[in-house]
Design a protein around this motif. Structure first.
Motif, PDB file in Angstrom:
ATOM      1  N   ILE A 175       0.828  -1.218   0.000  1.00 11.24           N
ATOM      2  CA  ILE A 175       0.000   0.000   0.000  1.00 11.24           C
ATOM      3  C   ILE A 175       0.858   1.262   0.000  1.00 11.24           C
ATOM      4  N   ILE A 176       1.665   1.441   1.040  1.00 12.99           N
ATOM      5  CA  ILE A 176       2.356   2.717   1.234  1.00 12.99           C
ATOM      6  C   ILE A 176       3.321   3.035   0.103  1.00 12.99           C
ATOM      7  N   HIS A 177       4.069   2.042  -0.366  1.00 11.93           N
ATOM      8  CA  HIS A 177       5.097   2.287  -1.370  1.00 11.93           C
ATOM      9  C   HIS A 177       4.612   2.079  -2.805  1.00 11.93           C
ATOM     10  N   LYS A 178       3.298   1.924  -2.986  1.00 11.69           N
ATOM     11  CA  LYS A 178       2.743   1.809  -4.329  1.00 11.69           C
ATOM     12  C   LYS A 178       2.541   3.203  -4.921  1.00 11.69           C
ATOM     13  N   ASP A 179       2.598   3.280  -6.242  1.00 14.28           N
ATOM     14  CA  ASP A 179       2.400   4.573  -6.908  1.00 14.28           C
ATOM     15  C   ASP A 179       0.990   5.100  -6.662  1.00 14.28           C
ATOM     16  N   ASP A 180      -0.012   4.210  -6.800  1.00 15.77           N
ATOM     17  CA  ASP A 180      -1.397   4.601  -6.519  1.00 15.77           C
ATOM     18  C   ASP A 180      -1.800   4.016  -5.170  1.00 15.77           C
ATOM     19  N   LYS A 181      -1.568   4.778  -4.113  1.00 14.64           N
ATOM     20  CA  LYS A 181      -1.803   4.287  -2.757  1.00 14.64           C
ATOM     21  C   LYS A 181      -3.291   4.037  -2.502  1.00 14.64           C
ATOM     22  N   ILE A 182      -4.146   4.898  -3.037  1.00 14.29           N
ATOM     23  CA  ILE A 182      -5.578   4.767  -2.767  1.00 14.29           C
ATOM     24  C   ILE A 182      -6.134   3.502  -3.411  1.00 14.29           C
ATOM     25  N   ALA A 183      -5.728   3.228  -4.645  1.00 14.28           N
ATOM     26  CA  ALA A 183      -6.183   1.999  -5.314  1.00 14.28           C
ATOM     27  C   ALA A 183      -5.704   0.762  -4.561  1.00 14.28           C
ATOM     28  N   ALA A 184      -4.459   0.788  -4.088  1.00 17.65           N
ATOM     29  CA  ALA A 184      -3.925  -0.335  -3.318  1.00 17.65           C
ATOM     30  C   ALA A 184      -4.677  -0.496  -1.999  1.00 17.65           C
ATOM     31  N   GLN A 192     -15.373   5.461   1.273  1.00 17.53           N
ATOM     32  CA  GLN A 192     -14.590   6.273   2.207  1.00 17.53           C
ATOM     33  C   GLN A 192     -13.350   6.869   1.543  1.00 17.53           C
ATOM     34  N   SER A 193     -12.830   6.194   0.532  1.00 20.26           N
ATOM     35  CA  SER A 193     -11.592   6.652  -0.102  1.00 20.26           C
ATOM     36  C   SER A 193     -11.832   7.652  -1.237  1.00 20.26           C
ATOM     37  N   GLU A 194     -13.088   7.896  -1.571  1.00 23.93           N
ATOM     38  CA  GLU A 194     -13.384   8.830  -2.660  1.00 23.93           C
ATOM     39  C   GLU A 194     -12.912  10.236  -2.291  1.00 23.93           C
ATOM     40  N   GLY A 195     -12.167  10.841  -3.188  1.00 24.56           N
ATOM     41  CA  GLY A 195     -11.705  12.204  -2.962  1.00 24.56           C
ATOM     42  C   GLY A 195     -10.450  12.331  -2.124  1.00 24.56           C
ATOM     43  N   LEU A 196      -9.915  11.205  -1.625  1.00 24.10           N
ATOM     44  CA  LEU A 196      -8.702  11.275  -0.812  1.00 24.10           C
ATOM     45  C   LEU A 196      -7.477  11.497  -1.703  1.00 24.10           C
ATOM     46  N   GLU A 197      -6.544  12.281  -1.213  1.00 19.98           N
ATOM     47  CA  GLU A 197      -5.315  12.526  -1.960  1.00 19.98           C
ATOM     48  C   GLU A 197      -4.415  11.294  -1.910  1.00 19.98           C
ATOM     49  N   ASN A 198      -3.589  11.169  -2.928  1.00 23.13           N
ATOM     50  CA  ASN A 198      -2.704  10.006  -3.041  1.00 23.13           C
ATOM     51  C   ASN A 198      -1.451  10.218  -2.189  1.00 23.13           C
ATOM     52  N   ARG A 199      -1.622  10.150  -0.854  1.00 25.84           N
ATOM     53  CA  ARG A 199      -0.498  10.316   0.060  1.00 25.84           C
ATOM     54  C   ARG A 199      -0.768   9.527   1.339  1.00 25.84           C
TER      55      ARG A 199
END
Length: 494
Positions: A224-233, A291-298
């Motif tokens: 999750i954390i080290h993936k490029d798309d954290k939200i998708a992971a 819940q993850s909708e609209g969250l920034e990728n960080r």
């Protein structure tokens, strides 16, 4: 003072300074009196426990002994609340998923519920067969041995809380019973096979908890954390992790938390846990997606997704802890009550409701009055925790207890939880060192950190680590020595 001086500005300045001094004195007095207020409330609770025992027993024989034992049981329960409960709530508070007040409120409710609803099953031998009761000779010797064990264990946990060391209350009681048994009937009274298994658990339980917590943290960081798309992971993995949590706690509570209500074997508990885990995974997929909708990728966004599961896991751990560890406070007290009532100290004993209530309320009072110190220690002073890391600690605690139950190992929830915190911290150190080495291989001419700087930037506080390990090692012998001394003194006074 003359009337003409009352309007003098210098007089007003002097008055303001005097009032300021008085205000500072009042604040200082309030600060100093806080520990006294907590101690006063604790003493009042101990007295009320004695009064309840007096009302229940009335004019019966040995009523004075039972009143003394009730007071000691209340004292032990206060210390369990001050020390042991921090292991469940510390990670959630340290990760800022819960405030201190919220953690205490949740723990009070769930610890008490666990103790009163699911605690107090019939115990065949005191302290899991540490000593052979028949070696005591008579009921009076047995009663004084249990009194000595209760006082010694409570006093040792009190000392550990004062110095800021989370220790095992289970091992404190075990040490107390062992010491009193040796003082009363010699070394032959102790079941050394059981003691050897407990000694092995000093090493096995924190290592197991630490490795499992580090393993889950590795999964979270790599997937999750080290993936490029954290939200998708996160949308993929957070429901899986919540499902594992739900299944684990379902198994944990089936084995440990509701055994008073219904007996469930390990295989049935595992099947039920797998089914419940699957249901929670299916339910959490749409929840996490929304819940993850609209969250920034960080990384900061990921903390939101782990917050609620962490709070729920802390509450469930508190319920299970109350169901199991309240016996540390009231198990010896229940044995004393039965021996005093009937003279029987060889057969199994059950824990009366009024005795269980003393344990449950004592744990709650101890947490409320004295718990914040150890909560801060476990939650933020060993290593820095965030919701993901704290979630790994909570999950490892439940899994380790299940594995230990399957292997038949007597483990300590304190050692497991704190071992999980250490595991997370040392994994972070290893991972940081690995990243520095990889960066050096890619850019050999660039200085990442000097060796001295890397030593300074350790992510686990070594002073706390050494203090806690030392406290764990000496808990059983210290409690045993105190208990043996108390029993010896009691023989002189009788």
């Amino acid at each position: 003072m003359s009337a003409e001086n009352e309007g003098d500005p210098r007089h007003l300045d002097t008055l303001d300074r005097d009032l300021a001094r008085f205000s500072n004195l009042e604040l200082a007095t309030n600060y100093v009196s806080r520990p006294l207020i907590g101690t006063g409330i604790a003493l009042l609770f101990v007295m009320v426990a004695g009064i309840v025992a007096a009302i229940v027993f009335g004019e019966a024989n040995n009523s004075f002994i039972v009143i003394m034992a009730a007071c000691l049981g209340a004292y032990m329960a206060l210390n369990i609340g001050a020390n042991d409960v921090a292991n469940n709530m510390g990670p959630a508070v340290g990760a800022n998923a819960l405030t201190m007040g919220g953690a205490i409120a949740i723990a009070v409710v769930f610890e008490s519920a666990g103790a009163l609803i699911a605690g107090g099953d019939v115990v065949s031998t005191i302290a899991k067969g540490i000593i052979a009761p028949e070696s005591m000779g008579d009921a009076a010797t047995f009663i004084w041995a249990m009194m000595s064990a209760l006082l010694a264990a409570a006093f040792w946990v009190n000392i550990a809380t004062w110095v800021g060391a989370p220790v095992s209350t289970t091992h404190s009681v075990v040490g107390g019973v062992m010491g009193a048994g040796i003082a009363a009937a010699g070394f032959a009274a102790v079941d050394w096979t059981t003691m050897s298994a407990i000694a092995a658990s000093w090493i096995i339980s924190p290592l197991m908890g630490g490795l499992i917590a580090a393993g889950f943290l590795w999964v979270i960081e790599s997937q999750i954390i080290h993936k490029d798309d954290k939200i998708a992971a996160a949308r993929k993995w957070v429901p899986i992790l919540v499902g594992i949590m739900a299944g684990t706690f379902a198994t944990y509570l089936a084995l440990k938390g509701i055994k008073k209500i219904v007996k469930i074997d390990l295989q049935t508990a595992l099947i039920a846990g797998a089914v419940i885990g699957g249901l929670f995974w299916a339910m959490m997929v749409p929840v996490i997606r929304k819940q993850s909708e609209g969250l920034e990728n960080r990384n900061k966004s990921l903390k939101v997704l782990f917050g609620i599961p962490l709070v729920v896991s802390a509450a469930l751990l508190s319920f299970a802890h109350g169901a199991n560890d309240v016996a540390n406070a009231v198990g010896p007290l229940a044995a004393i009550v039965q021996a005093a009532q009937s003279g029987d100290f060889l057969s199994a004993f059950s824990i009366p409701l009024w005795v269980m209530a003393i344990g449950a309320l004592g744990i709650s009072f101890g947490l409320f009055l004295f718990g914040p110190k150890l909560i801060r220690m476990v939650g933020s002073q060993i290593t820095k925790l965030n919701p993901m890391r704290a979630y790994c600690v909570a999950l490892s605690a439940a899994i380790t207890v299940i594995v230990a139950s399957w292997l038949g190992l007597p483990v300590s929830s304190t050692h497991i939880a704190v071992g999980g915190v250490f595991g997370v911290g040392f994994f972070r150190e290893w991972d940081a060192e690995r990243r520095i080495k990889n960066a050096r291989l890619k850019m050999p001419d660039r200085t990442i950190y000097a060796p001295e700087e890397r030593k300074r930037r350790k992510l686990v506080r070594r002073s706390h680590f050494l203090t806690i390990i030392a406290a764990w090692v000496i808990t059983v012998p210290a409690a045993a020595a105190l208990s043996g001394g108390v029993f010896f003194i009691s023989t002189l006074l009788r």
